[in-house]
Design a protein around this motif. Sequence first.
Motif, PDB file in Angstrom:
ATOM      1  N   TYR A   8       0.847  -1.351  -0.113  1.00 31.08           N
ATOM      2  CA  TYR A   8       0.051   0.045  -0.035  1.00 31.08           C
ATOM      3  C   TYR A   8       0.765   1.253   0.055  1.00 31.08           C
ATOM      4  CZ  TYR A   8      -3.645  -3.243   0.858  1.00 31.08           C
ATOM      5  OH  TYR A   8      -4.699  -4.310   0.674  1.00 31.08           O
ATOM      6  N   ASP A   9       2.191   1.205  -0.316  1.00 25.96           N
ATOM      7  CA  ASP A   9       2.866   2.140  -0.632  1.00 25.96           C
ATOM      8  C   ASP A   9       3.281   2.870   0.638  1.00 25.96           C
ATOM      9  OD1 ASP A   9       4.616   3.977  -2.314  1.00 25.96           O
ATOM     10  OD2 ASP A   9       3.268   5.480  -2.075  1.00 25.96           O
ATOM     11  N   TYR A  10       3.360   2.175   1.722  1.00 31.61           N
ATOM     12  CA  TYR A  10       4.136   2.419   3.135  1.00 31.61           C
ATOM     13  C   TYR A  10       5.330   1.951   3.465  1.00 31.61           C
ATOM     14  CZ  TYR A  10      -0.136   5.013   4.153  1.00 31.61           C
ATOM     15  OH  TYR A  10      -1.289   5.617   4.022  1.00 31.61           O
ATOM     16  N   GLU A  11       6.230   2.319   4.277  1.00 30.29           N
ATOM     17  CA  GLU A  11       7.327   1.674   4.614  1.00 30.29           C
ATOM     18  C   GLU A  11       7.319   1.727   6.265  1.00 30.29           C
ATOM     19  OE1 GLU A  11      10.889   3.665   3.354  1.00 30.29           O
ATOM     20  OE2 GLU A  11       9.701   4.666   1.778  1.00 30.29           O
ATOM     21  N   MET A  12       8.503   0.709   6.854  1.00 29.78           N
ATOM     22  CA  MET A  12       8.256   0.508   8.327  1.00 29.78           C
ATOM     23  C   MET A  12       8.182   2.015   9.157  1.00 29.78           C
ATOM     24  SD  MET A  12       7.794  -2.736   9.094  1.00 29.78           S
ATOM     25  CE  MET A  12       8.274  -3.270  10.461  1.00 29.78           C
ATOM     26  N   LYS A  13       8.956   2.839   8.503  1.00 33.16           N
ATOM     27  CA  LYS A  13       9.104   4.198   9.116  1.00 33.16           C
ATOM     28  C   LYS A  13       7.843   5.025   9.088  1.00 33.16           C
ATOM     29  CE  LYS A  13      10.292   6.876   4.908  1.00 33.16           C
ATOM     30  NZ  LYS A  13      11.042   7.772   4.700  1.00 33.16           N
ATOM     31  N   ASP A  14       6.819   4.395   8.412  1.00 33.12           N
ATOM     32  CA  ASP A  14       5.469   5.401   8.663  1.00 33.12           C
ATOM     33  C   ASP A  14       4.525   4.673   9.624  1.00 33.12           C
ATOM     34  OD1 ASP A  14       5.936   6.436   6.215  1.00 33.12           O
ATOM     35  OD2 ASP A  14       5.625   4.956   4.892  1.00 33.12           O
ATOM     36  N   ILE A  34      13.287  -8.009  18.814  1.00 30.53           N
ATOM     37  CA  ILE A  34      12.823  -7.967  17.501  1.00 30.53           C
ATOM     38  C   ILE A  34      12.417  -6.481  17.072  1.00 30.53           C
ATOM     39  CG2 ILE A  34      11.397  -9.097  15.769  1.00 30.53           C
ATOM     40  CD1 ILE A  34      11.746 -11.655  17.449  1.00 30.53           C
ATOM     41  N   TYR A  35      11.377  -6.019  17.871  1.00 28.05           N
ATOM     42  CA  TYR A  35      10.865  -4.867  17.740  1.00 28.05           C
ATOM     43  C   TYR A  35      11.528  -3.963  17.573  1.00 28.05           C
ATOM     44  CZ  TYR A  35       6.995  -1.337  18.492  1.00 28.05           C
ATOM     45  OH  TYR A  35       6.287   0.088  18.251  1.00 28.05           O
ATOM     46  N   PHE A  39      12.241  -1.433  13.889  1.00 25.97           N
ATOM     47  CA  PHE A  39      11.984   0.048  13.785  1.00 25.97           C
ATOM     48  C   PHE A  39      12.929   0.650  14.332  1.00 25.97           C
ATOM     49  CE2 PHE A  39       7.798  -2.287  14.559  1.00 25.97           C
ATOM     50  CZ  PHE A  39       7.077  -1.596  13.351  1.00 25.97           C
ATOM     51  N   ALA A  40      12.978   2.073  13.719  1.00 29.74           N
ATOM     52  CA  ALA A  40      14.146   3.013  14.325  1.00 29.74           C
ATOM     53  C   ALA A  40      13.521   3.904  15.087  1.00 29.74           C
ATOM     54  CB  ALA A  40      14.621   3.831  12.984  1.00 29.74           C
ATOM     55  N   SER A  41      14.429   4.627  16.100  1.00 31.04           N
ATOM     56  CA  SER A  41      13.880   5.581  16.884  1.00 31.04           C
ATOM     57  C   SER A  41      13.690   6.722  16.185  1.00 31.04           C
ATOM     58  CB  SER A  41      15.357   5.761  17.829  1.00 31.04           C
ATOM     59  OG  SER A  41      14.860   6.720  18.956  1.00 31.04           O
ATOM     60  N   PRO A  42      12.501   7.547  16.456  1.00 26.12           N
ATOM     61  CA  PRO A  42      11.714   7.294  17.531  1.00 26.12           C
ATOM     62  C   PRO A  42      10.600   6.082  17.317  1.00 26.12           C
ATOM     63  CG  PRO A  42      11.106   9.124  16.411  1.00 26.12           C
ATOM     64  CD  PRO A  42      12.173   8.719  15.812  1.00 26.12           C
ATOM     65  N   TYR A  43      10.665   5.377  18.103  1.00 26.48           N
ATOM     66  CA  TYR A  43       9.734   4.062  17.897  1.00 26.48           C
ATOM     67  C   TYR A  43       8.305   4.329  17.974  1.00 26.48           C
ATOM     68  CZ  TYR A  43      14.156   1.673  18.975  1.00 26.48           C
ATOM     69  OH  TYR A  43      15.356   1.383  18.992  1.00 26.48           O
ATOM     70  N   PRO A  44       7.710   3.453  17.133  1.00 24.85           N
ATOM     71  CA  PRO A  44       6.077   3.704  17.097  1.00 24.85           C
ATOM     72  C   PRO A  44       5.555   3.654  18.420  1.00 24.85           C
ATOM     73  CG  PRO A  44       6.549   2.127  15.268  1.00 24.85           C
ATOM     74  CD  PRO A  44       8.031   2.260  16.216  1.00 24.85           C
ATOM     75  N   THR A  45       4.528   4.054  18.829  1.00 19.18           N
ATOM     76  CA  THR A  45       3.884   3.858  20.095  1.00 19.18           C
ATOM     77  C   THR A  45       3.259   2.467  20.240  1.00 19.18           C
ATOM     78  OG1 THR A  45       2.948   6.342  20.199  1.00 19.18           O
ATOM     79  CG2 THR A  45       1.904   4.501  21.501  1.00 19.18           C
ATOM     80  N   ARG A  46       3.227   1.778  21.263  1.00 20.64           N
ATOM     81  CA  ARG A  46       2.962   0.466  21.365  1.00 20.64           C
ATOM     82  C   ARG A  46       2.151  -0.107  22.608  1.00 20.64           C
ATOM     83  NH1 ARG A  46       8.125  -3.301  21.841  1.00 20.64           N
ATOM     84  NH2 ARG A  46       8.142  -2.182  23.961  1.00 20.64           N
ATOM     85  N   THR A  47       1.184  -0.889  22.520  1.00 19.03           N
ATOM     86  CA  THR A  47       0.463  -1.418  23.507  1.00 19.03           C
ATOM     87  C   THR A  47       0.553  -2.941  23.479  1.00 19.03           C
ATOM     88  OG1 THR A  47      -1.146   0.281  23.477  1.00 19.03           O
ATOM     89  CG2 THR A  47      -1.786  -1.619  24.263  1.00 19.03           C
ATOM     90  N   THR A  48       1.001  -3.522  24.471  1.00 18.92           N
ATOM     91  CA  THR A  48       1.396  -4.929  24.517  1.00 18.92           C
ATOM     92  C   THR A  48       0.791  -5.544  25.632  1.00 18.92           C
ATOM     93  OG1 THR A  48       3.735  -4.529  23.487  1.00 18.92           O
ATOM     94  CG2 THR A  48       3.096  -6.788  24.621  1.00 18.92           C
TER      95      THR A  48
END
Length: 68
Positions: A8-14, A34-35, A39-48
């Motif tokens: 869908y024309d996105y990257e991990m940085k998106d 692994i996370y 991902f590179a800093s700043p990391y995406p917000t995450r709920t686990t």
Amino acid sequence: MKQTLERYDYEMKDVVKCTVILTDIKNFPEFNNIYQKAFASPYPTRTTFAVESLALDAQIEIECIAAK
């Protein structure tokens, strides 16, 4: 996840938010390593969180939201 984003024309940085569901919270340190590589800093917000079981006997489920 990377392949789906690229379709869908996105990257991990998106990726701006991830929801991670584990069947064993003891696996969090391994998942976190692994996370941090995915991902590179700043990391995406995450709920686990952990649940008793997932569909198809999966050990992990990840949902992400990407934005440009």
